[in-house]
Design an enzyme around this catalytic site. Sequence first.
Site, PDB file in Angstrom:
ATOM      1  N   LYS A 121      -7.216   1.430 -14.690  1.00 54.61           N
ATOM      2  CA  LYS A 121      -6.104   0.666 -14.115  1.00 54.61           C
ATOM      3  C   LYS A 121      -6.451  -0.822 -14.196  1.00 54.61           C
ATOM      4  CE  LYS A 121      -3.551   0.601  -9.698  1.00 54.61           C
ATOM      5  NZ  LYS A 121      -3.476   1.249  -8.379  1.00 54.61           N
TER       6      LYS A 121
ATOM      7  N   SER B 161       0.870   3.169  -7.226  1.00 53.29           N
ATOM      8  CA  SER B 161       0.882   2.094  -8.189  1.00 53.29           C
ATOM      9  C   SER B 161       0.147   2.395  -9.502  1.00 53.29           C
ATOM     10  CB  SER B 161       0.269   0.841  -7.559  1.00 53.29           C
ATOM     11  OG  SER B 161      -1.073   1.064  -7.181  1.00 53.29           O
TER      12      SER B 161
ATOM     13  N   SER C  12      -1.814   5.615  -4.184  1.00 50.54           N
ATOM     14  CA  SER C  12      -1.562   5.171  -5.563  1.00 50.54           C
ATOM     15  C   SER C  12      -2.190   5.999  -6.668  1.00 50.54           C
ATOM     16  CB  SER C  12      -2.018   3.730  -5.728  1.00 50.54           C
ATOM     17  OG  SER C  12      -1.006   2.892  -5.273  1.00 50.54           O
TER      18      SER C  12
END
Length: 489
Positions: free
Chosen positions: A78, A153, A177
């Site tokens: 990420k 996310s 997330s």
Amino acid sequence: MSDQKRGIIKHIHKLISKKEISCMELTKKYLDEIDKSLLNAYITVCEEDALEQAKKIDEKVGAGEEIDILAGVPMTLKDVISTAGIETTCASKMLMGYKPIYDATAWKTLKDKGAVLLGKTNMDEFAMGSSCENSCIGGSKNPHNTDYVTGGSSGGGAAAVAGNIAAYALGSDTGGSVRQPASFCGIVGLKPTYGSVSRYGLIAYGSGFDQIGVLAQTAEDASIIFDSIAGYDPMDSTSSPKYTPNSYESLSGDIKGLKMGIPKEYYDGVDEEVRKLIEEAMKVYESMGVKIEYFSLPEVKYTLPVYYILVCAEAASNLARFDGVRYGHRTEHYKDVNEMMCKTRSEGFGAEVKRRILLGNYVLSSGYYDAYYKKAQNIRKLITSAFYKAFREYDVLLTPTSPVTAFPMNKNYGSPQEVYLADICTVPVNTVGIPGISVPCGFDSKGLPVGMQILGDRFSESKILNVAHRYEIETQYENNKCVDMGVRL
Ligand code: GLN
């Protein structure tokens, strides 16, 4: 498979170490598929570095050296996880062009084992959001239906794993997330115990809640990665000194007689189809000899306001460092330093990030501190004790990961508060600091994946991974269906 463990990691390891495919060939396959992909999963693709690492692995295999199980396995991070010399943007205009000078510990560990980094994946800006649409490059698309969001996310990582354009991904989970996008995309998402995986190099959102987590095709894959990245790191003062992970070894354990608690409050307002699929999963567990019992955990309903008060306070403080002086974006025209900072922050941050900074500063300001921040901290303690009490009674808890399946893309699904409400099932885990795993348990009538969440006491990753793994075997991995979009092995 004879030992009933299944995942893509062991498969790739076998192919590479038996020279059935070279790491170079495999990496190129992944890079080609990323190039063709319409999922908007990647912010940066690291072609050169990936091929260079692949070459090194091939040389080792060629020389007859033994390689780590993760060596040569193509993966993603990420874009909130620092990578030395590789742009790390947090999907924010604020950090465009920012190249960290050091690696996050979790990434450094994987790199040293020979992991091949394909790129940095898309996310909600600074990890604030639940759809991945708060990204400055636009949201990632759900591989199961590209008209739907991936969740957030860590949406890019979930799309990449579910769409087979990465074997696994590291994400971050502050309030869901990793687990929520895993559930929306039909893969496994593990949020480890707070303190079990180093946060060094993870760009902070809510430091008391943030944890690096794993997105993988199966619980077995998640356990291999978790065992590799967990452990003490002197660079993170909150990392636990006494933890040696060995979850992979525990995967064959029998779960007969295990006590599984079902906290009723988690099921209030949950979509009927989601609820039914989780009830089906309960029956599967019962058939394996697990004792299922409903119980009440009323404190859980306070978690959402507590989470949003505390996490916004921490975010306001953490994001103060982005002022145009040291990192990333700086506005072009300004008269003095005050105007420079003000314009830089106004231009660099998106709407959701600004909302949270305002909320956070509000709850921390004198006059409101006691009424909001301090009160929320006290209630956090109550919620934590309630969970500890539940774990004296039950080995694990079973809940939905999200009350609904993936939302349609580019739709305004209500006020910010309504979007926050959808985090109701994931935020308690971070508020308490315990581990949780989302496991695919079927599809709704729109064909969208549904995830269930297994929660355990602090440092019980081995247990929850095994409980997830047993379900996958029992259902013959029926629900772990990655989409036929990327690399086929
Ligand atoms: N959706 C939650 C939030 O916006 C969780 C995000 C996360 O875990 N990073 O805060």
